[in-house]
Design an enzyme around this catalytic site. Structure first.
Site, PDB file in Angstrom:
ATOM      1  CG  ASN A   1      -1.688   1.223   1.450  1.00  0.00           C
ATOM      2  OD1 ASN A   1      -1.765   2.069   0.562  1.00  0.00           O
ATOM      3  ND2 ASN A   1      -2.290   1.368   2.630  1.00  0.00           N
ATOM      4  CD1 TRP A   2       3.296   1.006  -3.058  1.00  0.00           C
ATOM      5  CD2 TRP A   2       3.278   2.288  -4.900  1.00  0.00           C
ATOM      6  NE1 TRP A   2       3.900   0.297  -4.066  1.00  0.00           N
ATOM      7  CE2 TRP A   2       3.904   1.060  -5.219  1.00  0.00           C
ATOM      8  CE3 TRP A   2       3.147   3.246  -5.910  1.00  0.00           C
ATOM      9  CZ2 TRP A   2       4.408   0.779  -6.486  1.00  0.00           C
ATOM     10  CZ3 TRP A   2       3.641   2.955  -7.180  1.00  0.00           C
ATOM     11  CH2 TRP A   2       4.269   1.751  -7.458  1.00  0.00           C
ATOM     12  CE  LYS A   3      -0.084   3.332   4.728  1.00  0.00           C
ATOM     13  NZ  LYS A   3       0.076   3.433   6.176  1.00  0.00           N
TER      14      LYS A   3
ATOM     15  CG  HIS B   1      -5.743   2.032   5.255  1.00  0.00           C
ATOM     16  ND1 HIS B   1      -5.306   2.956   6.170  1.00  0.00           N
ATOM     17  CD2 HIS B   1      -4.727   1.157   5.076  1.00  0.00           C
ATOM     18  CE1 HIS B   1      -4.062   2.639   6.522  1.00  0.00           C
ATOM     19  NE2 HIS B   1      -3.688   1.558   5.870  1.00  0.00           N
TER      20      HIS B   1
ATOM     21  CD  GLU C   1      -2.787   5.616   6.725  1.00  0.00           C
ATOM     22  OE1 GLU C   1      -2.789   5.687   5.482  1.00  0.00           O
ATOM     23  OE2 GLU C   1      -1.825   5.145   7.384  1.00  0.00           O
TER      24      GLU C   1
ATOM     25  CD  GLU D   1      -3.295  -2.458   7.383  1.00  0.00           C
ATOM     26  OE1 GLU D   1      -2.185  -2.684   6.907  1.00  0.00           O
ATOM     27  OE2 GLU D   1      -3.945  -1.433   7.141  1.00  0.00           O
TER      28      GLU D   1
ATOM     29  N   GLY E   1       2.639   2.307  10.701  1.00  0.00           N
ATOM     30  CA  GLY E   1       3.610   3.376  10.527  1.00  0.00           C
ATOM     31  C   GLY E   1       4.316   3.789  11.811  1.00  0.00           C
TER      32      GLY E   1
ATOM     33  CB  SER F   1       5.458  -1.796  11.904  1.00  0.00           C
ATOM     34  OG  SER F   1       5.004  -0.481  12.197  1.00  0.00           O
TER      35      SER F   1
ATOM     36  N   GLY G   1       2.899  -1.056   4.287  1.00  0.00           N
ATOM     37  CA  GLY G   1       2.890   0.361   3.932  1.00  0.00           C
ATOM     38  C   GLY G   1       4.299   0.845   3.632  1.00  0.00           C
ATOM     39  N   GLY G   2       4.933   1.461   4.618  1.00  0.00           N
ATOM     40  CA  GLY G   2       6.243   2.101   4.440  1.00  0.00           C
ATOM     41  C   GLY G   2       7.259   1.230   3.711  1.00  0.00           C
TER      42      GLY G   2
HETATM   43  P1  PGA Z   1       2.969   0.325   7.618  1.00  0.00           P
HETATM   44  O1  PGA Z   1       1.501   0.536   7.034  1.00  0.00           O
HETATM   45  O2  PGA Z   1       3.510  -0.952   7.029  1.00  0.00           O
HETATM   46  O3  PGA Z   1       3.746   1.538   7.185  1.00  0.00           O
HETATM   47  O4  PGA Z   1       2.837   0.221   9.111  1.00  0.00           O
HETATM   48  C1  PGA Z   1       0.611  -0.531   6.843  1.00  0.00           C
HETATM   49  C2  PGA Z   1      -0.678  -0.039   6.228  1.00  0.00           C
HETATM   50  O5  PGA Z   1      -1.156   1.034   6.610  1.00  0.00           O
HETATM   51  O6  PGA Z   1      -1.279  -0.714   5.355  1.00  0.00           O
END
Ligand code: PGA
Length: 260
Positions: free
Chosen positions: A10-12, A102, A104, A172, A178, A218, A239-240
């Site tokens: 997930n590149w956000k 998600h 977010e 998640e 993150g 993470s 994500g990251g």
């Molecule tokens: P993260 O994000 O790996 O940076 O913790 C995961 C996500 O939000 O899908």
């Protein structure tokens, strides 16, 4: 029942369409150099909407064994919804998947369980497999314990879906996204098993056995193995670490270090 492991990036809101091309190329080449077996693990990227056409064209032209999807979609199919993107448009770009719910978006855009369920329905209407994100905040963890919130969110998201509809659910924990704080593999397993039971209740035992359940929060190449050893964790939503092709390829290559 064997479920094909699924590693999703997930590149956000990162990477413009030019950067997306470089990232997908580097990812594909890194996997190829490592003789990665794309038939045994499914790898998917979830770029911003504006990158999807470029990513589609590249993957198609180079025949990379990478899947892709979008990070969100509208609950509506077409019409006066300024700024929304229809699942029909995503399907026309060959997206296989779409992330829904998600945290977010639940937190930053006020997406309720009802909105998430409507988006799941929209995805399914257009032949997209929803990657449904569920997870508790730190406060909810303290109040309700580990599985209650993810299970309730899963049931709400699946409400009214006919048996036999392919879905992916990503657990998640919000406090792990993150932050570098990671759930233990044992907690991921406990919640994964509870989510699988919720799928059985909402849909059918066959759906529960067939659906892939991911852990997200993470995830790195150094901690993926512990998660993948759990029977009810079938992959990861990353994500990251998905923005670094070498690191993301390392996560996809978990079978190399999951044994031992
Ligand atoms: P993260 O994000 O790996 O940076 O913790 C995961 C996500 O939000 O899908």
């Amino acid at each position: 029942m064997s479920r094909r492991p699924f590693i999703a990036g997930n590149w956000k809101m990162n990477m413009d369409h030019l950067q997306s091309i470089a990232l997908v190329q580097k990812l594909a080449w890194t996997l190829k150099d490592a003789k990665f077996d794309g038939s045994s693990v499914e790898v998917a990227v979830f770029p911003p909407f504006t990158d999807l056409r470029s990513v589609q064209t590249l993957i198609d032209a180079e025949r990379f064994t990478l899947a892709f999807g979008a990070q969100d979609l509208s609950p509506h199919d077409a019409g006066a919804y300024t700024g929304d993107v229809s699942g029909a448009f995503l399907k026309a770009l060959d997206c296989s998947y779409v992330i829904v719910g998600h945290s977010e978006r639940r937190q930053g855009h006020g997406e309720t369980d009802e909105i998430v369920a409507a988006k799941v329905q929209a995805a399914v209407r257009h032949g997209l497999v929803p990657v449904i994100c569920v997870g508790e905040t730190e406060a909810e963890l303290a109040e309700h314990g580990t599985s209650a919130v993810p299970v309730a969110q899963t049931k709400a998201a699946l409400a009214g879906l006919p048996a036999g509809t392919p879905v992916v659910v990503a657990y998640e924990p919000v406090w792990a996204i993150g932050t570098g704080k990671v759930a233990t593999p044992e907690v991921a397993q406990e919640v994964g098993a509870a989510i699988r039971a919720a799928i059985a209740e909402a849909m059918s035992d066959e759906d529960a056995a067939a659906s892939r359940i991911l852990y997200g929060g993470s995830v790195k190449s150094g901690n993926i193995a512990g998660f993948m050893r759990q029977p009810d964790v079938d992959g990861a939503l990353v994500g990251g670490a998905s923005l670094d092709p070498t690191e993301f390829a390392g996560i996809a290559r978990f079978p190399d270090h999951v044994g031992a």
